[in-house]
Design a protein around this motif. Structure first.
Motif, short mmCIF file in Angstrom:
data_model
loop_
_atom_site.label_atom_id
_atom_site.label_comp_id
_atom_site.label_asym_id
_atom_site.label_seq_id
_atom_site.Cartn_x
_atom_site.Cartn_y
_atom_site.Cartn_z
N ARG A 92 75.40 115.78 58.31
CA ARG A 92 76.18 114.53 58.21
C ARG A 92 76.00 113.83 56.55
NH1 ARG A 92 75.07 110.50 62.48
NH2 ARG A 92 76.46 111.88 63.74
N ILE A 93 74.66 113.63 56.40
CA ILE A 93 74.26 113.08 55.08
C ILE A 93 75.13 113.83 53.75
CG2 ILE A 93 72.46 112.66 53.15
CD1 ILE A 93 70.50 112.35 55.83
N ALA A 94 75.05 115.13 53.81
CA ALA A 94 75.53 115.95 52.96
C ALA A 94 76.96 115.76 52.88
CB ALA A 94 75.13 117.37 52.97
N THR A 95 77.73 116.03 53.80
CA THR A 95 79.15 115.74 53.94
C THR A 95 79.43 114.53 53.46
OG1 THR A 95 79.20 117.22 55.90
CG2 THR A 95 81.20 116.00 55.61
N ASN A 96 78.80 113.40 53.85
CA ASN A 96 79.17 112.01 53.77
C ASN A 96 79.27 111.65 52.22
OD1 ASN A 96 79.93 111.12 56.16
ND2 ASN A 96 78.02 110.09 56.53
N LEU A 97 78.06 112.44 51.46
CA LEU A 97 78.26 112.31 49.99
C LEU A 97 79.15 113.04 49.17
CD1 LEU A 97 74.01 112.95 49.69
CD2 LEU A 97 75.22 110.84 49.23
N CYS A 98 79.44 114.20 49.82
CA CYS A 98 80.72 115.08 49.30
C CYS A 98 81.93 114.04 49.27
CB CYS A 98 80.71 116.34 50.04
SG CYS A 98 79.61 117.53 49.54
N ILE A 99 82.03 113.69 50.52
CA ILE A 99 83.47 112.99 50.68
C ILE A 99 83.43 111.67 49.76
CG2 ILE A 99 84.80 111.36 52.32
CD1 ILE A 99 83.81 113.41 54.63
N ASP A 100 82.29 110.91 49.53
CA ASP A 100 82.16 109.81 48.75
C ASP A 100 82.34 110.27 47.15
OD1 ASP A 100 81.44 108.14 50.82
OD2 ASP A 100 79.27 108.19 50.06
N ARG A 101 82.04 111.61 47.03
CA ARG A 101 82.21 111.89 45.65
C ARG A 101 83.69 112.19 45.61
NH1 ARG A 101 78.18 114.63 41.89
NH2 ARG A 101 76.83 113.11 42.97
N LEU A 102 84.26 112.78 46.26
CA LEU A 102 85.74 113.17 46.17
C LEU A 102 86.56 111.95 46.10
CD1 LEU A 102 85.97 116.17 48.70
CD2 LEU A 102 86.29 116.23 46.39
N ARG A 103 86.35 110.94 46.72
CA ARG A 103 87.08 109.49 46.99
C ARG A 103 86.94 109.06 45.31
NH1 ARG A 103 84.88 107.33 52.40
NH2 ARG A 103 86.32 108.58 53.75
N LYS A 104 85.85 109.32 44.86
CA LYS A 104 85.62 108.69 43.31
C LYS A 104 86.37 109.56 42.20
CE LYS A 104 81.17 106.55 44.69
NZ LYS A 104 79.88 106.50 44.61
N ARG A 105 86.61 110.68 42.61
CA ARG A 105 87.26 111.53 41.53
C ARG A 105 88.87 111.13 41.66
NH1 ARG A 105 86.24 117.86 43.19
NH2 ARG A 105 84.13 118.07 42.36
N LYS A 106 89.43 111.49 40.40
CA LYS A 106 90.70 111.54 40.01
C LYS A 106 91.27 112.88 40.55
CE LYS A 106 90.92 108.14 36.56
NZ LYS A 106 91.09 107.90 35.09
N PRO A 107 92.27 112.85 41.29
CA PRO A 107 92.88 114.14 41.55
C PRO A 107 92.89 115.28 40.26
CG PRO A 107 94.19 112.71 42.76
CD PRO A 107 93.40 112.20 41.70
#
Length: 190
Positions: free
Chosen positions: A76-91
């Motif tokens: 859960r921690i790792a997945t949430n960190l990845c999702i946060d990083r994806l949200r901050k990225r520009k496509p």
């Protein structure tokens, strides 16, 4: 047996046993790396996620509920960190773009056959790249569920725990993710 081993290590690590914490890191670092790499498609970012995940575990032992599996909390921690990083990225992904820091194919998808020919190797490589690009193009909410289910091989209830959402939502997102992939891949020759 693994769960019993995890429980013992977690109890020792929560009490400040550095060696037990190091053992937990050894047991899970590769799994977390593969999860992060599949979600982010970037080796350096995946390594950062592994470090950040274990740093958060170390700093937040009081938030861990011993009634749940340690691996679920960790994912859960790792997945949430990845999702946060994806949200901050520009496509920044395109179907014709090269795969990030690709030094060769990952071994998890290379299933050795009895008769491997250059043609079959080429077709396997092409298929893997096509699927990788399709997964890369999934929206984050579907991407995390698809990766956890098919690449990390978690059950629906484990994914539910990791993402902190009802199993019905997991099923819906998994279905929609598969539909997204099916539409994206229907014109590709696999």
């Amino acid at each position: 047996m693994v769960d019993h081993f995890d429980v013992r290590l977690v109890k020792l690590a929560r009490q400040g046993d550095q060696e037990a914490f190091a053992d937990l890191v050894d047991v899970y670092k590769d799994k977390i790396f593969h999860l992060a790499y599949r979600m982010l498609s970037n080796r350096h970012e995946a390594e950062d996620i592994v470090q950040e995940t274990f740093l958060r575990v170390y700093k937040n032992w009081e938030r861990y509920d011993e009634k749940q599996k340690f691996s679920t909390w960790l994912y859960r921690i790792a997945t949430n960190l990845c999702i946060d990083r994806l949200r901050k990225r520009k496509p920044n992904y395109y179907l014709d773009a090269e795969m990030n820091d690709q030094e060769g194919l990952d071994g998890y998808t290379l299933i050795p056959g009895d008769e491997r020919t250059p043609e079959s190797e080429y077709l396997l490589t092409e298929t893997q790249q096509t699927i990788h690009y399709a997964i890369e193009g999934l929206p984050a909410k579907y991407k995390s569920v698809v990766i956890l289910r098919y690449l990390q091989e978690l059950s629906l209830s484990e994914i539910s725990d990791v993402l902190d959402m009802p199993v019905t939502t997991v099923k819906t997102r998994l279905h929609r993710g598969r539909e997204f992939l099916r539409k994206k891949l229907q014109h590709k020759v696999l």
